[in-house]
Motif scaffolding. Structure first.
Motif, short mmCIF file in Angstrom:
data_model
loop_
_atom_site.label_atom_id
_atom_site.label_comp_id
_atom_site.label_asym_id
_atom_site.label_seq_id
_atom_site.Cartn_x
_atom_site.Cartn_y
_atom_site.Cartn_z
N UNK A 1 47.64 47.65 48.85
CA UNK A 1 47.70 47.83 47.40
C UNK A 1 46.46 48.59 46.95
N UNK A 2 46.63 49.74 46.32
CA UNK A 2 45.46 50.49 45.87
C UNK A 2 44.74 49.83 44.70
N UNK A 3 45.49 49.05 43.92
CA UNK A 3 44.87 48.36 42.79
C UNK A 3 45.73 47.17 42.39
N UNK B 1 36.86 57.48 39.42
CA UNK B 1 37.95 56.72 40.01
C UNK B 1 39.31 57.28 39.61
N UNK B 2 40.09 57.79 40.55
CA UNK B 2 41.37 58.41 40.21
C UNK B 2 42.42 57.43 39.69
N UNK B 3 42.36 56.18 40.15
CA UNK B 3 43.31 55.18 39.64
C UNK B 3 43.09 54.95 38.16
N UNK B 4 41.83 54.83 37.76
CA UNK B 4 41.52 54.64 36.34
C UNK B 4 42.02 55.81 35.51
N UNK B 5 41.79 57.03 36.00
CA UNK B 5 42.21 58.21 35.26
C UNK B 5 43.73 58.30 35.17
N UNK B 6 44.40 57.97 36.25
CA UNK B 6 45.87 57.97 36.24
C UNK B 6 46.41 56.95 35.25
N UNK B 7 45.84 55.74 35.28
CA UNK B 7 46.31 54.70 34.38
C UNK B 7 45.95 55.01 32.92
N UNK C 1 37.39 48.64 34.71
CA UNK C 1 37.75 49.05 36.07
C UNK C 1 36.65 48.60 37.02
N UNK C 2 37.03 47.93 38.09
CA UNK C 2 36.08 47.47 39.09
C UNK C 2 36.56 47.89 40.47
N UNK C 3 35.64 47.86 41.43
CA UNK C 3 35.97 48.25 42.80
C UNK C 3 35.63 47.11 43.74
N UNK C 4 36.57 46.74 44.60
CA UNK C 4 36.38 45.66 45.57
C UNK C 4 36.97 46.03 46.92
N UNK D 1 40.82 49.30 45.16
CA UNK D 1 40.32 49.23 46.53
C UNK D 1 39.11 50.15 46.67
N UNK D 2 38.03 49.63 47.23
CA UNK D 2 36.79 50.40 47.35
C UNK D 2 36.93 51.59 48.29
N UNK D 3 37.98 51.63 49.10
CA UNK D 3 38.23 52.78 49.97
C UNK D 3 38.96 53.91 49.25
#
Length: 283
Positions: free
Chosen positions: A22-24, A57-63, A252-255, A276-278
């Motif tokens: 899961x990416x996020x 962070x691309x997930x944050x920008x996409x969301x 938005x956080x990274x783990x 995901x931090x990766x």
């Protein structure tokens, strides 16, 4: 036999689900997993929403884009962002109205290096949808002045330039936990004026959000997560001026493991996007 089969099928489903990458994952403020649909349904009832991002962070920008598009289908939106400074509002308006193209905007406004990949889609959404997009941040030269000489350094500015800053004098509480954490993180490099420089950004963004808000609309603002985490920063200033409005926050956080929200990230916002931090970064 049927019960045994159903038990096996259920167990297999759980094992398969737990093995999925899961990416996020989205959590609520209590650290409970929630769906995007639940987050959307909650936020569409707000007057103002602060979307705290990790800038690369691309997930944050996409969301951000997905949430903007989905909210637009339900509410009248006003958009705004930390990433464009208040004295570039005229250039931004010229772009939104079609008077200049992207090349001209890029040459006349101080756009961030990652604007084209991360923020241009949001600005173009506003352009295509005839929405206002507010350049909310204090011009960086004034934040630099505060860092060097405190809030008093702004007093000598011409009246016109003061229009790009929150009204002076700035209300300021240096004891807010978020500002105290800045001093702790910076160690020997921290100073009271460093925190003031952060506060002038928070106060100015809040000022332009409120100044451009229209009753009955939803103002969606994009900013670095630290500017709104823990219900402080921009939100503290917003609530100071307009305690009557209903606010929503996202962080938005990274783990390394997105399947359980770490304690330090619980409660930082109404909704926490745990990535995901990766995850590949945009810069």
């Amino acid at each position: 036999m049927k019960k045994v089969f159903l038990l096996f099928a259920f167990s297999f489903t759980l094992i398969t689900a737990s093995a999925q990458k899961a990416p996020y994952v989205i959590y609520n403020t209590k650290g409970k997993k929630v769906s995007y649909k639940k987050m959307l349904k909650t936020l569409e009832e707000k007057d103002m929403v602060l979307f705290g991002e990790l800038h690369n962070n691309p997930i944050a920008h996409w969301l951000q884009y997905e949430l903007t598009a989905d909210l637009h289908g339900k509410r009248q939106l006003i958009l705004g962002a930390e990433m464009i400074e208040a004295d570039n509002q005229d250039e931004l308006n010229d772009y939104l109205s079609g008077n200049i193209d992207y090349k001209a905007l890029d040459s006349t406004a101080r756009l961030w290096n990652n604007h084209k990949t991360d923020y241009a889609p949001l600005v173009d959404f506003a352009k295509d949808s005839s929405l206002a997009f507010i350049a909310s941040n204090v011009p960086r030269r004034y934040a630099s002045m505060v860092y060097k000489g405190g809030f008093e350094a702004l007093d000598s500015l011409p009246v016109q330039e003061k229009e790009w800053i929150a009204p002076l004098p700035i209300t300021y509480d240096p004891e807010l936990p978020g500002y105290q954490n800045i001093l702790k993180m910076m160690g020997d490099h921290g100073s009271p004026t460093l925190v003031m420089a952060q506060a002038i950004k928070d106060a100015t963004m809040a000022h332009f959000i409120i100044q451009n808000y229209k009753e009955g609309s939803l103002f969606l603002h994009y900013n670095g997560a630290y500017h709104s985490n823990d219900y402080e920063g921009i939100l503290w200033y917003l609530q100071l001026d307009r305690p009557d409005l209903d606010y929503g926050t996202i962080s938005t956080v990274s783990q390394e493991d997105v399947h359980k929200l770490e304690g330090e990230n619980v409660g930082v916002a109404d909704f926490i996007i745990c990535v995901d931090s990766n995850m590949t970064t945009t810069y």
